[in-house]
Design a protein around this motif. Structure first.
Motif, mmCIF file in Angstrom:
data_model
loop_
_atom_site.group_PDB
_atom_site.id
_atom_site.type_symbol
_atom_site.label_atom_id
_atom_site.label_comp_id
_atom_site.label_asym_id
_atom_site.label_seq_id
_atom_site.Cartn_x
_atom_site.Cartn_y
_atom_site.Cartn_z
ATOM 1 N N ASP A 140 0.828 -1.213 0.000
ATOM 2 C CA ASP A 140 0.000 0.000 0.000
ATOM 3 C C ASP A 140 0.859 1.259 0.000
ATOM 4 O O ASP A 140 0.528 2.247 -0.660
ATOM 5 C CB ASP A 140 -0.959 0.011 1.199
ATOM 6 C CG ASP A 140 -2.177 -0.888 0.973
ATOM 7 O OD1 ASP A 140 -2.407 -1.293 -0.193
ATOM 8 O OD2 ASP A 140 -2.885 -1.187 1.944
ATOM 9 N N VAL A 141 1.980 1.213 0.727
ATOM 10 C CA VAL A 141 2.891 2.360 0.789
ATOM 11 C C VAL A 141 3.467 2.642 -0.603
ATOM 12 O O VAL A 141 3.483 3.785 -1.078
ATOM 13 C CB VAL A 141 4.043 2.098 1.793
ATOM 14 C CG1 VAL A 141 5.088 3.207 1.747
ATOM 15 C CG2 VAL A 141 3.498 1.940 3.202
ATOM 16 N N ILE A 146 3.353 5.767 -5.798
ATOM 17 C CA ILE A 146 3.225 5.816 -7.260
ATOM 18 C C ILE A 146 2.057 6.736 -7.638
ATOM 19 O O ILE A 146 2.169 7.589 -8.514
ATOM 20 C CB ILE A 146 3.038 4.402 -7.850
ATOM 21 C CG1 ILE A 146 4.345 3.598 -7.703
ATOM 22 C CG2 ILE A 146 2.607 4.463 -9.314
ATOM 23 C CD1 ILE A 146 4.237 2.124 -8.051
ATOM 24 N N CYS A 147 0.957 6.531 -6.931
ATOM 25 C CA CYS A 147 -0.249 7.346 -7.120
ATOM 26 C C CYS A 147 0.086 8.836 -6.995
ATOM 27 O O CYS A 147 -0.231 9.646 -7.872
ATOM 28 C CB CYS A 147 -1.220 6.937 -6.011
ATOM 29 S SG CYS A 147 -2.928 7.177 -6.366
ATOM 30 N N PRO A 155 -5.407 7.661 -1.087
ATOM 31 C CA PRO A 155 -4.861 6.307 -1.275
ATOM 32 C C PRO A 155 -5.163 5.737 -2.656
ATOM 33 O O PRO A 155 -6.145 6.116 -3.300
ATOM 34 C CB PRO A 155 -5.583 5.491 -0.191
ATOM 35 C CG PRO A 155 -6.884 6.212 0.021
ATOM 36 C CD PRO A 155 -6.596 7.666 -0.191
ATOM 37 N N TRP A 156 -4.311 4.808 -3.080
ATOM 38 C CA TRP A 156 -4.405 4.247 -4.429
ATOM 39 C C TRP A 156 -5.711 3.491 -4.644
ATOM 40 O O TRP A 156 -6.190 3.411 -5.770
ATOM 41 C CB TRP A 156 -3.203 3.338 -4.718
ATOM 42 C CG TRP A 156 -3.270 1.986 -4.052
ATOM 43 C CD1 TRP A 156 -2.831 1.670 -2.802
ATOM 44 C CD2 TRP A 156 -3.816 0.783 -4.611
ATOM 45 N NE1 TRP A 156 -3.054 0.341 -2.542
ATOM 46 C CE2 TRP A 156 -3.659 -0.237 -3.643
ATOM 47 C CE3 TRP A 156 -4.409 0.453 -5.836
ATOM 48 C CZ2 TRP A 156 -4.076 -1.547 -3.846
ATOM 49 C CZ3 TRP A 156 -4.825 -0.853 -6.042
ATOM 50 C CH2 TRP A 156 -4.656 -1.838 -5.065
ATOM 51 N N ARG A 157 -6.312 2.965 -3.573
ATOM 52 C CA ARG A 157 -7.508 2.122 -3.723
ATOM 53 C C ARG A 157 -8.719 2.897 -4.259
ATOM 54 O O ARG A 157 -9.675 2.287 -4.712
ATOM 55 C CB ARG A 157 -7.855 1.442 -2.400
ATOM 56 C CG ARG A 157 -6.845 0.359 -2.044
ATOM 57 C CD ARG A 157 -7.221 -0.408 -0.792
ATOM 58 N NE ARG A 157 -6.146 -1.291 -0.382
ATOM 59 C CZ ARG A 157 -5.929 -2.502 -0.886
ATOM 60 N NH1 ARG A 157 -6.728 -2.960 -1.829
ATOM 61 N NH2 ARG A 157 -4.927 -3.246 -0.467
ATOM 62 N N GLN A 158 -8.654 4.226 -4.239
ATOM 63 C CA GLN A 158 -9.765 4.985 -4.840
ATOM 64 C C GLN A 158 -9.598 5.108 -6.360
ATOM 65 O O GLN A 158 -10.462 5.659 -7.043
ATOM 66 C CB GLN A 158 -9.880 6.362 -4.201
ATOM 67 C CG GLN A 158 -8.728 7.301 -4.490
ATOM 68 C CD GLN A 158 -8.894 8.644 -3.824
ATOM 69 O OE1 GLN A 158 -9.997 9.177 -3.772
ATOM 70 N NE2 GLN A 158 -7.807 9.184 -3.303
ATOM 71 N N LEU A 163 -5.397 2.298 -11.681
ATOM 72 C CA LEU A 163 -4.176 1.602 -11.265
ATOM 73 C C LEU A 163 -4.439 0.112 -11.119
ATOM 74 O O LEU A 163 -5.379 -0.296 -10.438
ATOM 75 C CB LEU A 163 -3.666 2.158 -9.933
ATOM 76 C CG LEU A 163 -3.407 3.669 -9.875
ATOM 77 C CD1 LEU A 163 -2.986 4.077 -8.478
ATOM 78 C CD2 LEU A 163 -2.347 4.082 -10.875
ATOM 79 N N ALA A 164 -3.586 -0.698 -11.759
ATOM 80 C CA ALA A 164 -3.756 -2.151 -11.708
ATOM 81 C C ALA A 164 -2.441 -2.809 -11.304
ATOM 82 O O ALA A 164 -1.551 -2.995 -12.144
ATOM 83 C CB ALA A 164 -4.213 -2.674 -13.062
#
Length: 198
Positions: A140-141, A146-147, A155-158, A163-164
């Motif tokens: 996650d970090v 990268i995000c 956070p990248w999960r949104q 992002l894959a």
């Protein structure tokens, strides 16, 4: 109709194509194996493997610049045929390389390409390859960083449609990437072109 893959040398573009299509794609262990634009026909769609841009050992700088110019020109000239763009990055080295460029006061070439694809209204999917080499507790970090460097607020999960995280080597994340591709192509009303994507 085309799906185009771009990215630095040796990030695994050809391996991603092999995972998505099952086609025999030449892959190499050193940067710069794909030096020319390569097309793979899958049903009524073409998958276009662009040469890697950025640093390549044993490749003269002028040739590296020429390759980058060819990629930009191809994307501009074929924009109407391109239904989807994917930018492949290396989960291990993306942030380190980007920071090196930023310290020199330059825009990292990966970030520049992401912006350029967005300027062309291609809404690129960023395929973050080699995620298997990042420990689970640290992923996650890395993905948030990268995000952030791409100008997307963490956070990248949104950004799960942008992002894959995948591993072309182990197949991890490939089913999720296929789902993103299917959603994008269906949203364009082009689902009939997706028979090849199992």
């Amino acid at each position: 109709m085309e799906i185009v893959l771009v990215g630095r040398s040796n990030v695994g573009k050809s391996s991603i194509i092999r995972q998505l299509t099952g086609k025999k794609v030449v892959v190499g262990k050193r940067p710069g194996v794909t030096r020319r634009i390569t097309r793979y026909q899958v049903g009524k769609m073409d998958i276009v493997d662009m040469p890697g841009f950025g640093f390549m050992s044993r490749v003269p700088r002028f040739l590296q610049e020429k390759i980058k110019t060819e990629i930009v020109r191809y994307l501009e000239n074929n924009r109407k045929e391109i239904v989807l763009a994917m930018e492949v990055v290396d989960a291990r080295s993306f942030s380190e390389i980007a920071e090196r460029w930023q310290k020199r006061g330059q825009i990292p070439v990966d970030v520049e390409m992401f912006s350029f694809l967005n300027e062309l209204n291609l809404s690129p999917i960023v395929v973050i390859n080699k995620i298997d080499l990042i420990p689970n507790t640290y992923r996650d970090v890395v993905l948030d960083d990268i995000c952030d460097k791409l100008g997307l607020p963490p956070p990248w999960r949104q950004w799960v449609d942008v992002l894959a995280p995948v591993s072309a080597k182990t197949g991890e994340g490939i089913p999720e990437l296929k789902k993103i591709i299917k959603r994008r192509i269906h949203a364009l009303g082009l689902g009939r072109y997706l028979g090849w994507l199992k």
